[in-house]
Design a protein around this motif. Structure first.
Motif, PDB file in Angstrom:
ATOM      1  N   HIS A   1       1.119  -1.626  -0.295  1.00 55.71           N
ATOM      2  CA  HIS A   1       0.277  -0.122   0.386  1.00 55.71           C
ATOM      3  C   HIS A   1       1.044   1.272  -0.403  1.00 55.71           C
ATOM      4  O   HIS A   1       0.258   2.119  -0.481  1.00 55.71           O
ATOM      5  CB  HIS A   1      -0.922   0.023   1.056  1.00 55.71           C
ATOM      6  CG  HIS A   1      -2.097  -1.539   1.025  1.00 55.71           C
ATOM      7  ND1 HIS A   1      -2.927  -1.925   0.154  1.00 55.71           N
ATOM      8  CD2 HIS A   1      -1.785  -2.160   2.349  1.00 55.71           C
ATOM      9  CE1 HIS A   1      -3.803  -2.493   0.407  1.00 55.71           C
ATOM     10  NE2 HIS A   1      -3.109  -2.802   1.541  1.00 55.71           N
ATOM     11  N   GLY A   2       1.760   1.022   0.336  1.00 55.59           N
ATOM     12  CA  GLY A   2       2.864   2.573   0.412  1.00 55.59           C
ATOM     13  C   GLY A   2       3.437   3.380   1.654  1.00 55.59           C
ATOM     14  O   GLY A   2       1.807   3.205   2.442  1.00 55.59           O
ATOM     15  N   PRO A   3       4.126   3.910   2.018  1.00 56.21           N
ATOM     16  CA  PRO A   3       4.524   4.248   2.983  1.00 56.21           C
ATOM     17  C   PRO A   3       3.202   5.969   3.326  1.00 56.21           C
ATOM     18  O   PRO A   3       3.618   6.327   4.704  1.00 56.21           O
ATOM     19  CB  PRO A   3       5.831   4.906   3.424  1.00 56.21           C
ATOM     20  CG  PRO A   3       6.186   4.889   1.237  1.00 56.21           C
ATOM     21  CD  PRO A   3       5.306   4.403   0.562  1.00 56.21           C
ATOM     22  N   ARG A   4       2.577   5.928   2.078  1.00 52.88           N
ATOM     23  CA  ARG A   4       1.538   7.509   2.468  1.00 52.88           C
ATOM     24  C   ARG A   4       0.702   6.820   3.145  1.00 52.88           C
ATOM     25  O   ARG A   4       0.381   8.615   4.059  1.00 52.88           O
ATOM     26  CB  ARG A   4       1.513   8.175   0.991  1.00 52.88           C
ATOM     27  CG  ARG A   4       1.059   9.738   0.807  1.00 52.88           C
ATOM     28  CD  ARG A   4      -0.375   9.741  -0.401  1.00 52.88           C
ATOM     29  NE  ARG A   4      -1.400  10.473  -0.301  1.00 52.88           N
ATOM     30  CZ  ARG A   4      -1.729  11.595  -1.216  1.00 52.88           C
ATOM     31  NH1 ARG A   4      -2.255  10.938  -1.819  1.00 52.88           N
ATOM     32  NH2 ARG A   4      -2.931  12.056  -1.216  1.00 52.88           N
ATOM     33  N   LEU A   5       0.176   6.315   3.238  1.00 54.16           N
ATOM     34  CA  LEU A   5      -1.114   5.880   3.495  1.00 54.16           C
ATOM     35  C   LEU A   5      -0.763   5.257   5.184  1.00 54.16           C
ATOM     36  O   LEU A   5      -1.159   5.491   6.746  1.00 54.16           O
ATOM     37  CB  LEU A   5      -2.478   5.772   3.012  1.00 54.16           C
ATOM     38  CG  LEU A   5      -2.933   6.235   2.479  1.00 54.16           C
ATOM     39  CD1 LEU A   5      -3.638   5.206   1.366  1.00 54.16           C
ATOM     40  CD2 LEU A   5      -3.565   7.485   2.765  1.00 54.16           C
ATOM     41  N   ILE A   6      -0.347   4.083   4.924  1.00 55.30           N
ATOM     42  CA  ILE A   6       0.664   2.941   6.363  1.00 55.30           C
ATOM     43  C   ILE A   6       0.643   4.219   7.396  1.00 55.30           C
ATOM     44  O   ILE A   6       1.478   3.822   8.844  1.00 55.30           O
ATOM     45  CB  ILE A   6       1.071   2.292   5.434  1.00 55.30           C
ATOM     46  CG1 ILE A   6       0.495   1.294   4.395  1.00 55.30           C
ATOM     47  CG2 ILE A   6       1.925   1.342   7.217  1.00 55.30           C
ATOM     48  CD1 ILE A   6      -0.584   1.255   5.447  1.00 55.30           C
ATOM     49  N   THR A   7       2.496   4.979   6.840  1.00 58.30           N
ATOM     50  CA  THR A   7       3.353   6.062   8.135  1.00 58.30           C
ATOM     51  C   THR A   7       2.053   6.959   9.345  1.00 58.30           C
ATOM     52  O   THR A   7       2.188   6.338  10.278  1.00 58.30           O
ATOM     53  CB  THR A   7       4.021   6.410   7.284  1.00 58.30           C
ATOM     54  OG1 THR A   7       4.853   5.548   6.712  1.00 58.30           O
ATOM     55  CG2 THR A   7       5.185   6.718   8.484  1.00 58.30           C
ATOM     56  N   PRO A   8       1.212   7.861   8.109  1.00 58.05           N
ATOM     57  CA  PRO A   8       0.206   8.415   8.908  1.00 58.05           C
ATOM     58  C   PRO A   8      -0.485   7.459   9.928  1.00 58.05           C
ATOM     59  O   PRO A   8      -0.779   8.205  11.335  1.00 58.05           O
ATOM     60  CB  PRO A   8      -0.548   8.896   8.122  1.00 58.05           C
ATOM     61  CG  PRO A   8       0.288   9.240   6.569  1.00 58.05           C
ATOM     62  CD  PRO A   8       1.593   7.864   6.706  1.00 58.05           C
TER      63      PRO A   8
END
Length: 377
Positions: A66-73
């Motif tokens: 899913h990528g870091p743009r959504l997972i990290t926040p």
């Protein structure tokens, strides 16, 4: 956009480093107000790393898919909740719960950045990644002498309550301000459940992972608690302890900044092995109570442990970078949990000398297991 991606993920890692390091300065206050002994203090502080480590492998899969743009926040919002719980806690179980939630939430700060950078900065990945860690590690500087002053102004509870709001703001900035990949770069596909089996069966990667357990685990266990508690045990004042931790963390920032540059030019395996041996020398000085050289060596050369993560990326294809780096980080952070807790138990039973000697022996074992990678390189 590339600069924005770099700066926002660096800010997230700054917060992670601050939170993981804060208890070293706050150890005396936490022990006094909450009635914690060395073993309880070590266990509670180490819960950051246990929680952090427990989510590494599923986190790697989430980042790869899913990528870091959504997972990290999303993970950072859990850290904000944990900071709130910690700041309001009136009992040991709630204090431990808050610390664990912070660990879960901060798990995606560095790993999300490394996944993003593997696509945004593929040609100079080691240099950019260690620059991220070097700048983010200034969170450790903030958690030294500046935190000692901030604690006097706000109290340790106020530090965590204000910090909760800051984490929420950074989470929103990442969600709204970055992309997973540059324009025109496709998201890597492949590596489902079989991808996890592939990284678990990678022998060289497992050797790197064990070195991360001994090297990163010792470095962080000291920086984030026992280097500070040891200073107090020697009778130093809070300001003197803060200054020693500032030396440790300042050396770490410099080490992070130069480690990738040296690895890109001299070879990751060679630089990693050399730095681990000099970190071992720092442990020896710590045993001998030669404090200034010890804290300088442990900080500067301990920071080179980050090369275990950049080397993990060298050992797998692009679609497995998330899982490979989180596997190595699982060992490093899991090692920090075990060693931070274990040092507390050893200190309570046998004293600091035996505890530090144990760290030295484990590190030398990790170096011995790592040597075949140097010969291969």
């Amino acid at each position: 956009m590339a600069l924005r991606v770099f700066l926002l993920f660096t800010l997230g890692y700054f917060l992670s480093y601050f939170y993981r390091s804060a208890n070293a300065v706050l150890a005396k206050d936490l022990s006094a107000e909450m009635g914690l002994g060395p073993a309880e203090l070590g266990f509670m502080t180490s819960l950051f790393y246990l929680a952090f480590a427990s989510v590494q492998l599923p986190l790697g899969g989430l980042l790869d898919r899913h990528g870091p743009r959504l997972i990290t926040p999303a993970f950072l919002l859990l850290a904000a909740l944990g900071s709130l719980v910690f700041g309001l806690a009136q009992s040991f179980p709630l204090l431990a719960l808050g610390r664990a939630l912070i660990g879960v939430g901060m798990a995606a700060a560095l790993m999300g950045a490394l996944k993003a950078f593997s696509l945004w900065f593929p040609r100079n990945y080691a240099t950019v990644s260690t620059l991220l860690v070097g700048l983010g590690a200034t969170g450790g500087l903030m958690a030294a002498t500046p935190l000692a002053f901030l604690k006097e102004a706000l109290g340790w509870r106020g530090v965590f309550l204000v910090g909760s709001g800051v984490v929420v703001l950074v989470a929103l900035a990442i969600a709204l301000g970055v992309r997973n990949t540059p324009k025109g770069v496709a998201w890597p596909q492949g590596g489902g459940v079989g991808g996890l089996r592939e990284v678990l069966g990678n022998g060289p990667l497992l050797r790197v992972a064990f070195l991360a357990l001994a090297f990163a685990g010792s470095f962080l266990a000291l920086q984030t608690l026992w280097a500070g508690a040891y200073g107090y045990a020697l009778g130093l004042s809070a300001l003197e302890v803060g200054n020693l931790l500032l030396l440790y963390s300042g050396g770490a920032v410099l080490g992070f900044l130069v480690s990738g540059y040296l690895a890109d030019r001299l070879g990751t395996a060679r630089v990693l092995l050399f730095s681990a041996l000099l970190f071992a020398l720092g442990l020896l000085f710590l045993l001998l109570k030669v404090l200034l050289p010890a804290y300088a060596l442990l900080g500067f050369f301990g920071a080179f442990n980050i090369l275990t993560l950049t080397q993990a990326r060298e050992l797998v294809p692009a679609h497995l970078v998330g899982r490979a780096t989180t596997l190595v980080n699982l060992f490093g952070i899991g090692g920090t949990f075990l060693l931070q807790w274990g040092v507390g138990v050893a200190v309570g039973a046998l004293g600091y000398g035996a505890a530090f000697l144990g760290l030295l022996g484990l590190l030398l074992l990790g170096v011995g297991l790592y040597l075949p990678l140097l010969r291969k390189g």
